[in-house]
Design an enzyme around this catalytic site. Structure first.
Site, PDB file in Angstrom:
ATOM      1  N   ARG A  46       0.921  -1.239   0.128  1.00 45.73           N
ATOM      2  CA  ARG A  46      -0.044  -0.075  -0.185  1.00 45.73           C
ATOM      3  C   ARG A  46       1.086   1.111   0.166  1.00 45.73           C
ATOM      4  O   ARG A  46       0.717   2.246  -0.485  1.00 45.73           O
ATOM      5  CB  ARG A  46      -0.779   0.040   1.623  1.00 45.73           C
ATOM      6  CG  ARG A  46      -1.871  -0.799   0.806  1.00 45.73           C
ATOM      7  CD  ARG A  46      -2.498  -1.218   2.381  1.00 45.73           C
ATOM      8  NE  ARG A  46      -2.983  -0.395   3.077  1.00 45.73           N
ATOM      9  CZ  ARG A  46      -4.621   0.303   3.095  1.00 45.73           C
ATOM     10  NH1 ARG A  46      -5.147  -0.296   2.961  1.00 45.73           N
ATOM     11  NH2 ARG A  46      -4.965   1.385   3.951  1.00 45.73           N
ATOM     12  N   ARG A  57       0.167  12.732 -10.118  1.00 46.08           N
ATOM     13  CA  ARG A  57       0.361  13.502  -9.927  1.00 46.08           C
ATOM     14  C   ARG A  57       1.498  14.364 -10.646  1.00 46.08           C
ATOM     15  O   ARG A  57       1.527  15.769 -11.268  1.00 46.08           O
ATOM     16  CB  ARG A  57       0.164  13.625  -8.603  1.00 46.08           C
ATOM     17  CG  ARG A  57      -1.120  14.627  -8.441  1.00 46.08           C
ATOM     18  CD  ARG A  57      -2.576  14.834  -8.955  1.00 46.08           C
ATOM     19  NE  ARG A  57      -3.942  14.680  -8.939  1.00 46.08           N
ATOM     20  CZ  ARG A  57      -4.746  13.786  -9.839  1.00 46.08           C
ATOM     21  NH1 ARG A  57      -4.150  13.524 -10.386  1.00 46.08           N
ATOM     22  NH2 ARG A  57      -5.903  13.509  -9.205  1.00 46.08           N
ATOM     23  N   HIS A  60       1.324  14.981 -13.934  1.00 51.34           N
ATOM     24  CA  HIS A  60       0.594  15.838 -14.411  1.00 51.34           C
ATOM     25  C   HIS A  60       1.035  17.368 -14.437  1.00 51.34           C
ATOM     26  O   HIS A  60       0.948  18.141 -15.257  1.00 51.34           O
ATOM     27  CB  HIS A  60      -1.310  15.873 -13.921  1.00 51.34           C
ATOM     28  CG  HIS A  60      -1.561  14.899 -13.767  1.00 51.34           C
ATOM     29  ND1 HIS A  60      -2.195  13.946 -12.715  1.00 51.34           N
ATOM     30  CD2 HIS A  60      -1.252  13.782 -14.942  1.00 51.34           C
ATOM     31  CE1 HIS A  60      -3.352  13.514 -13.300  1.00 51.34           C
ATOM     32  NE2 HIS A  60      -2.046  13.238 -14.256  1.00 51.34           N
ATOM     33  N   SER A  88       8.506   0.446   8.248  1.00 54.56           N
ATOM     34  CA  SER A  88       9.395   0.616   8.659  1.00 54.56           C
ATOM     35  C   SER A  88      10.623   1.187   8.682  1.00 54.56           C
ATOM     36  O   SER A  88      11.328   0.862   9.533  1.00 54.56           O
ATOM     37  CB  SER A  88       9.608  -0.948   8.702  1.00 54.56           C
ATOM     38  OG  SER A  88       9.755  -1.190   7.497  1.00 54.56           O
ATOM     39  N   SER A 149      -1.902   1.628   8.076  1.00 59.63           N
ATOM     40  CA  SER A 149      -3.630   1.869   7.428  1.00 59.63           C
ATOM     41  C   SER A 149      -3.240   3.434   7.738  1.00 59.63           C
ATOM     42  O   SER A 149      -2.914   4.261   6.485  1.00 59.63           O
ATOM     43  CB  SER A 149      -4.502   1.457   8.198  1.00 59.63           C
ATOM     44  OG  SER A 149      -4.614   0.244   7.051  1.00 59.63           O
ATOM     45  N   GLU A 152       0.426   4.891   5.643  1.00 57.79           N
ATOM     46  CA  GLU A 152      -0.412   5.104   4.378  1.00 57.79           C
ATOM     47  C   GLU A 152      -1.388   5.726   3.802  1.00 57.79           C
ATOM     48  O   GLU A 152      -0.486   6.694   2.743  1.00 57.79           O
ATOM     49  CB  GLU A 152      -0.696   3.620   4.086  1.00 57.79           C
ATOM     50  CG  GLU A 152       0.292   2.389   4.005  1.00 57.79           C
ATOM     51  CD  GLU A 152      -0.556   1.206   4.706  1.00 57.79           C
ATOM     52  OE1 GLU A 152       0.053   0.044   4.763  1.00 57.79           O
ATOM     53  OE2 GLU A 152      -1.243   1.142   4.694  1.00 57.79           O
ATOM     54  N   ASP A 160      -0.233  14.765  -1.503  1.00 56.85           N
ATOM     55  CA  ASP A 160      -0.909  15.855  -2.120  1.00 56.85           C
ATOM     56  C   ASP A 160      -0.932  17.229  -1.696  1.00 56.85           C
ATOM     57  O   ASP A 160      -0.842  18.271  -2.409  1.00 56.85           O
ATOM     58  CB  ASP A 160      -2.717  15.181  -1.767  1.00 56.85           C
ATOM     59  CG  ASP A 160      -3.136  14.476  -2.782  1.00 56.85           C
ATOM     60  OD1 ASP A 160      -2.359  14.224  -3.895  1.00 56.85           O
ATOM     61  OD2 ASP A 160      -4.380  13.344  -2.357  1.00 56.85           O
TER      62      ASP A 160
END
Length: 185
Positions: A46, A57, A60, A88, A149, A152, A160
């Site tokens: 992930r 991005r 782009h 990790s 999670s 990530e 972003d």
């Protein structure tokens, strides 16, 4: 608990992680992007998927950016940048990639939970994000979410934010970037 209650808790966790990220480290990544000839990103699982979204991005925005291991990836040369995404910092498949990039004269940045990791010792710059590793071996941040999670998700949103800062510096907007969006869909 309802699913939407869990979503609200996840969003609260992400709001808290944003306050724990170093502005100085974030600015170093933006500066590295501005100075790089080409940018390469690698990560596993992930974390790798968040890195791939970042590469899209960057493309782009007109940055010559690649995902390590893809068939269309260019060769890394002196003056290029490698970004290694590993919570990790010990992902066995990523360590030799970071070492090779250094041998070739590239700059290595790692985005990690663990600034004392093997990959961190190889890297020129370390971007530390809050979270815990999937096996719980690094990071002390508390989360209701499983495994890595939170790291990530934080990394995806952090990337972003880096894009928005880069756009600001280069005076880009979404309309300009849309010209580089895939059009064979």
């Amino acid at each position: 608990m309802k699913t939407t209650d869990y979503l609200s808790l996840i969003i609260k966790e992400l709001e808290q992680t944003a306050t724990l990220i170093s502005d100085s480290e974030a600015d170093q990544l933006v500066e590295a992007l501005l100075n790089a000839k080409k940018v390469f990103v690698t990560g596993a699982g992930r974390s790798g998927l968040a890195g791939k979204a970042f590469v899209m991005r960057m493309m782009h925005m007109g940055i010559d950016a690649y995902v390590v291991g893809e068939t269309v990836t260019a060769n890394l040369e002196q003056g290029d940048l490698l970004i290694v995404c590993s919570g990790s910092g010990e992902t066995r498949t990523l360590i030799p990639i970071a070492e090779k990039a250094k041998e070739l004269g590239g700059t290595v940045v790692t985005v990690t939970i663990n600034p004392q990791s093997t990959i961190s010792t190889i890297a020129d710059r370390i971007i530390q994000l809050p979270g815990i590793t999937k096996d719980g071996s690094a990071g002390s941040y508390q989360t209701i979410q499983p495994m890595g999670s939170l790291f990530e998700q934080t990394m995806l949103l952090f990337f972003d934010a880096v894009i928005l800062r880069f756009m600001e510096i280069k005076q880009l907007d979404s309309n300009t970037m849309y010209g580089k969006h895939a059009n064979l869909e």
